[in-house]
Design a protein around this motif. Structure first.
Motif, PDB file in Angstrom:
ATOM      1  N   ASP A 126       0.893  -1.064  -0.143  1.00 19.33           N
ATOM      2  CA  ASP A 126      -0.472  -0.029  -0.315  1.00 19.33           C
ATOM      3  C   ASP A 126       0.947   1.296  -0.287  1.00 19.33           C
ATOM      4  N   ASN A 127       1.872   0.974   0.832  1.00 18.36           N
ATOM      5  CA  ASN A 127       2.740   2.887   0.709  1.00 18.36           C
ATOM      6  C   ASN A 127       3.259   3.253  -0.499  1.00 18.36           C
ATOM      7  N   VAL A 128       3.327   2.358  -1.662  1.00 18.26           N
ATOM      8  CA  VAL A 128       4.065   2.968  -2.450  1.00 18.26           C
ATOM      9  C   VAL A 128       2.715   3.305  -3.802  1.00 18.26           C
ATOM     10  N   LEU A 129       1.796   3.456  -3.128  1.00 18.25           N
ATOM     11  CA  LEU A 129       0.785   3.883  -3.264  1.00 18.25           C
ATOM     12  C   LEU A 129       0.267   5.244  -2.939  1.00 18.25           C
ATOM     13  N   PHE A 130       0.270   5.529  -1.806  1.00 13.15           N
ATOM     14  CA  PHE A 130       0.546   7.078  -0.659  1.00 13.15           C
ATOM     15  C   PHE A 130       1.236   7.642   0.048  1.00 13.15           C
ATOM     16  N   GLU A 131       2.899   7.130  -0.489  1.00 12.87           N
ATOM     17  CA  GLU A 131       3.900   7.619   0.159  1.00 12.87           C
ATOM     18  C   GLU A 131       3.941   8.609  -0.224  1.00 12.87           C
ATOM     19  N   GLY A 132       4.711   9.713   0.507  1.00 15.41           N
ATOM     20  CA  GLY A 132       5.153  10.929  -0.024  1.00 15.41           C
ATOM     21  C   GLY A 132       6.260  11.367  -0.979  1.00 15.41           C
ATOM     22  N   GLY A 133       6.910  12.409  -0.929  1.00 11.23           N
ATOM     23  CA  GLY A 133       8.567  12.165  -1.617  1.00 11.23           C
ATOM     24  C   GLY A 133       8.497  11.698  -2.986  1.00 11.23           C
ATOM     25  N   ALA A 134       9.428  10.951  -2.253  1.00 13.14           N
ATOM     26  CA  ALA A 134       9.716  10.178  -4.245  1.00 13.14           C
ATOM     27  C   ALA A 134       8.315   8.897  -4.589  1.00 13.14           C
ATOM     28  N   GLY A 135       7.533   8.462  -3.675  1.00 15.86           N
ATOM     29  CA  GLY A 135       6.695   7.844  -4.062  1.00 15.86           C
ATOM     30  C   GLY A 135       6.094   8.953  -5.230  1.00 15.86           C
ATOM     31  N   GLU A 136       5.017  10.055  -4.067  1.00 11.76           N
ATOM     32  CA  GLU A 136       4.526  10.867  -5.348  1.00 11.76           C
ATOM     33  C   GLU A 136       5.304  10.947  -6.554  1.00 11.76           C
ATOM     34  N   THR A 137       7.099  11.204  -6.747  1.00 11.96           N
ATOM     35  CA  THR A 137       7.443  11.627  -7.652  1.00 11.96           C
ATOM     36  C   THR A 137       7.104  10.406  -8.567  1.00 11.96           C
ATOM     37  N   VAL A 138       7.234   9.136  -8.183  1.00 11.49           N
ATOM     38  CA  VAL A 138       7.078   7.991  -9.307  1.00 11.49           C
ATOM     39  C   VAL A 138       5.702   7.723  -9.613  1.00 11.49           C
ATOM     40  N   ARG A 139       5.356   7.893  -8.988  1.00 14.02           N
ATOM     41  CA  ARG A 139       3.271   8.286  -9.313  1.00 14.02           C
ATOM     42  C   ARG A 139       3.690   9.102 -10.599  1.00 14.02           C
ATOM     43  N   LYS A 140       3.241  10.320 -10.353  1.00 10.22           N
ATOM     44  CA  LYS A 140       3.081  11.250 -11.540  1.00 10.22           C
ATOM     45  C   LYS A 140       3.893  10.599 -12.203  1.00 10.22           C
ATOM     46  N   ARG A 141       5.144  10.410 -12.446  1.00  8.61           N
ATOM     47  CA  ARG A 141       6.450   9.794 -14.270  1.00  8.61           C
ATOM     48  C   ARG A 141       5.744   8.643 -14.574  1.00  8.61           C
ATOM     49  N   LEU A 142       4.893   7.443 -13.542  1.00 13.18           N
ATOM     50  CA  LEU A 142       4.628   6.457 -13.867  1.00 13.18           C
ATOM     51  C   LEU A 142       3.126   6.493 -15.054  1.00 13.18           C
ATOM     52  N   LEU A 143       2.299   7.655 -14.130  1.00 13.37           N
ATOM     53  CA  LEU A 143       0.785   7.847 -14.877  1.00 13.37           C
ATOM     54  C   LEU A 143       1.012   8.709 -15.804  1.00 13.37           C
ATOM     55  N   LYS A 144       2.540   9.373 -16.267  1.00 14.74           N
ATOM     56  CA  LYS A 144       2.615  10.024 -17.120  1.00 14.74           C
ATOM     57  C   LYS A 144       3.171   9.788 -18.622  1.00 14.74           C
ATOM     58  N   GLN A 145       4.455   8.874 -18.178  1.00 15.41           N
ATOM     59  CA  GLN A 145       5.167   8.200 -19.043  1.00 15.41           C
ATOM     60  C   GLN A 145       4.469   6.665 -19.786  1.00 15.41           C
ATOM     61  N   PHE A 146       3.662   5.898 -18.565  1.00 18.33           N
ATOM     62  CA  PHE A 146       3.322   5.028 -18.676  1.00 18.33           C
ATOM     63  C   PHE A 146       1.650   4.633 -18.947  1.00 18.33           C
ATOM     64  N   ASP A 147       0.589   3.662 -19.851  1.00 16.28           N
ATOM     65  CA  ASP A 147      -0.796   3.609 -19.875  1.00 16.28           C
ATOM     66  C   ASP A 147      -0.473   2.658 -18.108  1.00 16.28           C
ATOM     67  N   VAL A 148      -0.659   3.422 -17.260  1.00 17.51           N
ATOM     68  CA  VAL A 148      -1.459   2.547 -15.668  1.00 17.51           C
ATOM     69  C   VAL A 148      -2.928   2.822 -16.304  1.00 17.51           C
ATOM     70  N   HIS A 149      -3.151   1.171 -16.119  1.00 19.63           N
ATOM     71  CA  HIS A 149      -4.272   1.311 -16.674  1.00 19.63           C
ATOM     72  C   HIS A 149      -5.594   0.348 -15.743  1.00 19.63           C
ATOM     73  N   THR A 150      -5.124  -0.454 -14.961  1.00 20.43           N
ATOM     74  CA  THR A 150      -5.431  -1.235 -13.645  1.00 20.43           C
ATOM     75  C   THR A 150      -4.834  -1.435 -12.570  1.00 20.43           C
ATOM     76  N   LEU A 151      -5.591  -1.826 -11.440  1.00 22.26           N
ATOM     77  CA  LEU A 151      -5.120  -1.460  -9.744  1.00 22.26           C
ATOM     78  C   LEU A 151      -6.559  -2.861  -9.305  1.00 22.26           C
ATOM     79  N   LEU A 152      -5.567  -3.811  -8.896  1.00 14.28           N
ATOM     80  CA  LEU A 152      -6.228  -4.105  -7.686  1.00 14.28           C
ATOM     81  C   LEU A 152      -6.191  -4.179  -6.393  1.00 14.28           C
ATOM     82  N   ARG A 153      -6.940  -3.792  -5.505  1.00  8.88           N
ATOM     83  CA  ARG A 153      -6.349  -4.401  -4.112  1.00  8.88           C
ATOM     84  C   ARG A 153      -6.980  -5.505  -4.052  1.00  8.88           C
ATOM     85  N   LEU A 154      -5.616  -5.802  -3.008  1.00  4.46           N
ATOM     86  CA  LEU A 154      -5.585  -7.197  -2.573  1.00  4.46           C
ATOM     87  C   LEU A 154      -6.036  -7.297  -1.555  1.00  4.46           C
TER      88      LEU A 154
END
Length: 501
Positions: free
Chosen positions: A326-354
């Protein structure tokens, strides 16, 4: 017949584990010893078969015969010398026997394991399905040994099967796992390709599939040997050839190969003591660091680093399915940077919450993130919609009494619509889309999105059994302790850095 035969083999081998446990041999140590001896016995069988004997394995085969013939009083010495010799060999042999040690100190019990339990079976005649399934079951039993932490290398096979069904690897794909554990993803990908394309495979595709199209990297020697053996007993790779499992730290350097499919469950838990220096040029205070200019940001968070590594290693076009906490989804700092770049440069299309209760490691709250890599389109974001499937709320599993089965994920796979345009997807109670604009507008680009309410919290008549509630409390506390430990570690680093400046 195969299922019954598999159960018989597993029961035969596993019953002896109880005998050795009294001598201090742990479950995972026992599986390792089985791995060494099974490999030697199978090599002996292949080298001595009447039709097309594998002469390249003659030296290894002779080692098995020497063990088999040794007197009990000499056996420990002969076994130790055998392991030391094979550990120096290249390729698959070297991976399986690297740093191998004898853990069975009683010569009489070792003799019985060699002669009666393994020696009396003809493993090569079992077929890849029987001996492969038997070995997988042994690994699953080894993962239950919570004291050794072996479970962290074992992803639930029901979850792997569902992820593979969604990603649909094909005969022309190259498949990789940079944190392969015991090789579950690699085997499932191989089985999927054979099952769905086996009759139409060309000789070239069949050769690729057996000797390089599917590969993994594993940091831990003992786990890498289990993965390498797992591949061999399933008929993937060659006992005397190059290993399809590399033993190294996948994060240490930029990827040399770029597979079209990446499937992974990177290790959870403690933050890495090694910092990765990203394109921002920052580095934490650890003496050892990785200079990864292909990374977007610097962090000691292993999971964020694996997400960056997988993003970097994917080919164009490429698709990935990655288990993340879960922390990969909400952690600030580096986590926020990674999520922004991933959403912009990749087609992040599905998330399965386990749901909780499906992993051997306690307190794990995890998700599966599916994303594709495509040709860059400057000025535009590749992600248009992220579809989130909430399989956590209202779902309760335990490893033994109520384990996760593949059919539990049928609805998710149905909603995913593998192989179809995503425009065909339909919103349901558990499956909802969120636009790129909505995601970017969320605080810290938080992807930890929920909307369902747990019925057990609303309906007094549907209260969970006390043992389930107690287990969930334990898992929540373990998860909280893990996060507090990470925070404490970060504060220590910050204080040390402040003192240095």
């Amino acid at each position: 017949m195969n299922a019954a035969h598999t159960r018989r083999l597993v029961a035969k081998l596993w019953n002896y584990c109880d005998v050795l446990r009294d001598d201090g041999v742990s479950t995972i140590d026992y599986v390792e010893q089985l791995t060494y001896l099974l490999f030697l016995k199978m090599a002996h069988e292949r080298a001595n078969r009447r039709l097309n004997p594998d002469t390249a394995l003659a030296g290894v085969a002779a080692r098995w015969q020497t063990l088999f013939d040794a007197e009990a009083q000499d056996l420990e010495k002969v076994y130790r010398e055998t392991l030391e010799h094979l550990a120096k060999q290249p390729g698959t042999l070297g991976v399986i026997f690297r740093k191998a040690q004898n853990r069975i100190q009683d010569p009489a019990k070792l003799k019985r394991l060699i002669v009666d339990l393994i020696g009396k079976e003809n493993w090569s005649s079992q077929g890849a399905d029987v001996k492969g399934d038997a070995y997988e079951e042994l690994l699953a039993k080894g993962a239950e040994d919570v004291k050794t932490g072996a479970g962290q290398y074992f992803t639930p096979r029901a979850l792997i099967a569902a992820m593979i069904d969604c990603v649909q690897p094909g005969p022309d794909d190259t498949v990789a796992d940079p944190a392969c554990g015991t090789g579950g993803f690699l085997l499932a990908a191989h089985d999927y390709i054979v099952e769905h394309h086996g009759l139409s495979l060309t000789p070239e595709q069949r050769e690729r599939l057996a000797s390089g199209a599917i590969s993994g990297i594993e940091l831990v020697d003992g786990t890498a040997r289990l993965a390498a053996m797992n591949m061999i007993v399933h008929g993937i790779g060659r006992p005397n050839g190059a290993s399809l499992i590399e033993v190294r730290d996948a994060l240490a350097e930029p990827p040399a190969r770029h597979p079209s499919v990446v499937l992974a469950n990177p290790p959870f838990g403690k933050k890495s003591s090694i910092t990765v220096i990203g394109e921002d040029g920052r580095a934490d205070r650890e003496a050892i660091s990785y200079n990864r200019q292909d990374f977007w940001t610097t962090t000691t968070n292993k999971q964020l680093n694996f997400v960056q590594h997988i993003a970097s290693m994917l080919a164009i076009p490429g698709r990935a399915a990655v288990v993340v906490p879960d922390n990969v989804l909400f952690e600030g700092g580096a986590g926020e940077t990674v999520r922004k770049r991933l959403l912009k440069q990749f087609d992040v299309h599905t998330l399965l919450r386990l749901p909780t209760g499906i992993f051997y490691a306690g307190g794990v709250k995890a998700n599966v993130l599916f994303f594709d890599k495509k040709e860059a389109r400057p000025g535009q974001s590749w992600t248009e919609k992220l579809w989130v499937y909430d399989f956590r709320v209202g779902q309760h599993f335990t490893l033994k009494q109520s384990p996760l089965r593949r059919e539990h994920l049928d609805d998710f796979v149905k909603c995913y619509r593998p192989g179809e345009p995503r425009s065909n997807r339909i919103e349901t109670e558990r499956f909802r889309p969120f636009s790129y604009e909505e995601l970017i507008a969320r605080d810290k680009v938080n992807l930890d999105i929920t909307w369902l309410k747990d019925p057990s919290l609303e309906d007094a008549d549907s209260l969970l059994p006390p043992e389930v509630i107690a287990q969930e409390v334990v898992e929540d506390l373990e998860a909280a302790l893990s996060e507090f430990a990470a925070i404490a570690e970060a504060l220590q680093v910050a204080r040390a850095r402040s003192a240095e400046s």
